[in-house]
Design a protein around this motif. Sequence first.
Motif, PDB file in Angstrom:
ATOM      1  N   LEU A 105       0.857  -1.180   0.000  1.00 54.25           N
ATOM      2  CA  LEU A 105       0.000   0.000   0.000  1.00 54.25           C
ATOM      3  C   LEU A 105       0.894   1.231   0.000  1.00 54.25           C
ATOM      4  O   LEU A 105       1.877   1.288   0.744  1.00 54.25           O
ATOM      5  CB  LEU A 105      -0.884  -0.016   1.250  1.00 54.25           C
ATOM      6  N   SER A 106       0.563   2.186  -0.820  1.00 49.98           N
ATOM      7  CA  SER A 106       1.337   3.417  -0.886  1.00 49.98           C
ATOM      8  C   SER A 106       1.320   4.107   0.479  1.00 49.98           C
ATOM      9  O   SER A 106       0.297   4.149   1.146  1.00 49.98           O
ATOM     10  CB  SER A 106       0.743   4.337  -1.947  1.00 49.98           C
ATOM     11  N   PHE A 107       2.471   4.655   0.862  1.00 42.24           N
ATOM     12  CA  PHE A 107       2.544   5.351   2.142  1.00 42.24           C
ATOM     13  C   PHE A 107       1.563   6.525   2.185  1.00 42.24           C
ATOM     14  O   PHE A 107       1.033   6.849   3.238  1.00 42.24           O
ATOM     15  CB  PHE A 107       3.972   5.843   2.407  1.00 42.24           C
ATOM     16  N   SER A 108       1.299   7.128   1.040  1.00 41.75           N
ATOM     17  CA  SER A 108       0.370   8.259   1.009  1.00 41.75           C
ATOM     18  C   SER A 108      -1.078   7.822   1.249  1.00 41.75           C
ATOM     19  O   SER A 108      -1.924   8.637   1.589  1.00 41.75           O
ATOM     20  CB  SER A 108       0.475   8.992  -0.329  1.00 41.75           C
ATOM     21  N   LEU A 109      -1.359   6.533   1.080  1.00 37.02           N
ATOM     22  CA  LEU A 109      -2.720   6.026   1.277  1.00 37.02           C
ATOM     23  C   LEU A 109      -2.934   5.369   2.646  1.00 37.02           C
ATOM     24  O   LEU A 109      -4.024   4.885   2.929  1.00 37.02           O
ATOM     25  CB  LEU A 109      -3.076   5.022   0.179  1.00 37.02           C
ATOM     26  N   LEU A 110      -1.897   5.331   3.460  1.00 36.00           N
ATOM     27  CA  LEU A 110      -2.041   4.722   4.784  1.00 36.00           C
ATOM     28  C   LEU A 110      -3.090   5.472   5.594  1.00 36.00           C
ATOM     29  O   LEU A 110      -3.059   6.693   5.689  1.00 36.00           O
ATOM     30  CB  LEU A 110      -0.718   4.763   5.545  1.00 36.00           C
ATOM     31  N   SER A 111      -4.021   4.738   6.155  1.00 40.66           N
ATOM     32  CA  SER A 111      -5.049   5.341   6.999  1.00 40.66           C
ATOM     33  C   SER A 111      -5.657   4.248   7.879  1.00 40.66           C
ATOM     34  O   SER A 111      -5.443   3.058   7.650  1.00 40.66           O
ATOM     35  CB  SER A 111      -6.142   5.991   6.148  1.00 40.66           C
ATOM     36  N   ARG A 112      -6.423   4.655   8.867  1.00 41.90           N
ATOM     37  CA  ARG A 112      -7.094   3.689   9.751  1.00 41.90           C
ATOM     38  C   ARG A 112      -8.002   2.761   8.961  1.00 41.90           C
ATOM     39  O   ARG A 112      -8.115   1.590   9.276  1.00 41.90           O
ATOM     40  CB  ARG A 112      -7.926   4.416  10.796  1.00 41.90           C
ATOM     41  N   GLU A 113      -8.650   3.299   7.932  1.00 46.05           N
ATOM     42  CA  GLU A 113      -9.580   2.516   7.152  1.00 46.05           C
ATOM     43  C   GLU A 113      -8.892   1.417   6.341  1.00 46.05           C
ATOM     44  O   GLU A 113      -9.520   0.460   5.941  1.00 46.05           O
ATOM     45  CB  GLU A 113     -10.387   3.428   6.190  1.00 46.05           C
ATOM     46  N   ARG A 114      -7.597   1.567   6.091  1.00 48.07           N
ATOM     47  CA  ARG A 114      -6.851   0.582   5.279  1.00 48.07           C
ATOM     48  C   ARG A 114      -6.272  -0.551   6.121  1.00 48.07           C
ATOM     49  O   ARG A 114      -5.642  -1.444   5.605  1.00 48.07           O
ATOM     50  CB  ARG A 114      -5.712   1.275   4.529  1.00 48.07           C
ATOM     51  N   ILE A 115      -6.468  -0.468   7.426  1.00 48.43           N
ATOM     52  CA  ILE A 115      -6.003  -1.546   8.310  1.00 48.43           C
ATOM     53  C   ILE A 115      -7.131  -2.564   8.393  1.00 48.43           C
ATOM     54  O   ILE A 115      -8.254  -2.225   8.747  1.00 48.43           O
ATOM     55  CB  ILE A 115      -5.664  -1.013   9.715  1.00 48.43           C
ATOM     56  N   VAL A 116      -6.822  -3.803   8.042  1.00 49.57           N
ATOM     57  CA  VAL A 116      -7.850  -4.847   8.051  1.00 49.57           C
ATOM     58  C   VAL A 116      -7.485  -5.934   9.042  1.00 49.57           C
ATOM     59  O   VAL A 116      -6.320  -6.223   9.275  1.00 49.57           O
ATOM     60  CB  VAL A 116      -8.060  -5.446   6.640  1.00 49.57           C
ATOM     61  N   ARG A 117      -8.503  -6.518   9.597  1.00 49.40           N
ATOM     62  CA  ARG A 117      -8.321  -7.640  10.517  1.00 49.40           C
ATOM     63  C   ARG A 117      -8.113  -8.906   9.701  1.00 49.40           C
ATOM     64  O   ARG A 117      -8.866  -9.190   8.780  1.00 49.40           O
ATOM     65  CB  ARG A 117      -9.544  -7.787  11.416  1.00 49.40           C
ATOM     66  N   MET A 118      -7.062  -9.641  10.024  1.00 52.88           N
ATOM     67  CA  MET A 118      -6.779 -10.887   9.324  1.00 52.88           C
ATOM     68  C   MET A 118      -7.634 -11.998   9.922  1.00 52.88           C
ATOM     69  O   MET A 118      -7.964 -11.980  11.099  1.00 52.88           O
ATOM     70  CB  MET A 118      -5.296 -11.245   9.455  1.00 52.88           C
ATOM     71  N   GLU A 119      -7.995 -12.941   9.098  1.00 50.87           N
ATOM     72  CA  GLU A 119      -8.833 -14.046   9.568  1.00 50.87           C
ATOM     73  C   GLU A 119      -8.019 -15.260   9.890  1.00 50.87           C
ATOM     74  O   GLU A 119      -6.931 -15.435   9.618  1.00 50.87           O
ATOM     75  CB  GLU A 119      -9.867 -14.376   8.502  1.00 50.87           C
TER      76      GLU A 119
END
Length: 143
Positions: free
Chosen positions: A129-143
């Motif tokens: 993921l581009s560093f410029s697109l890092l955000s809380r919304e881009r963090i996903v829980r792994m299954e």
Amino acid sequence: MRKKNGFTLIEVLAVVVIAGILFSIGAAMMQTTIMISRHDSFLATAHSLEEAARQYSYHHRIGKEETERVTYSELIGEGLIERVKDPYTGDLFEDDNTTFISFKNNEPLLICLKGYTHESCGDSNGEGLSFSLLSRERIVRME
């Protein structure tokens, strides 16, 4: 005349119900605040890794080809970072963690940060993921 002492059962029940409602609202807000701080800590880790990767690139650029990708274990091995603590579990990342940073023109461009329970790697292709697109919304829980 009788002197009235104490509270009636209805009054006590009303206070208990109101206190319960306030407590449940406060607990929900506390959980949200804790999750936001964990997400922010995860993002701060990503930016720390970006800076360490930049240092790695500068160090290895002298007289060599461009750096394409650096892993978490390489950054640890070079002494550019110490082992990172996963904000969701409290455990330190293992040295063989599959986190990596990709470069373009020796500049960190993409990150795939993998914790024990959460990750931020962009789309399902796992290219980063581009560093410029890092955000809380881009963090996903792994299954």
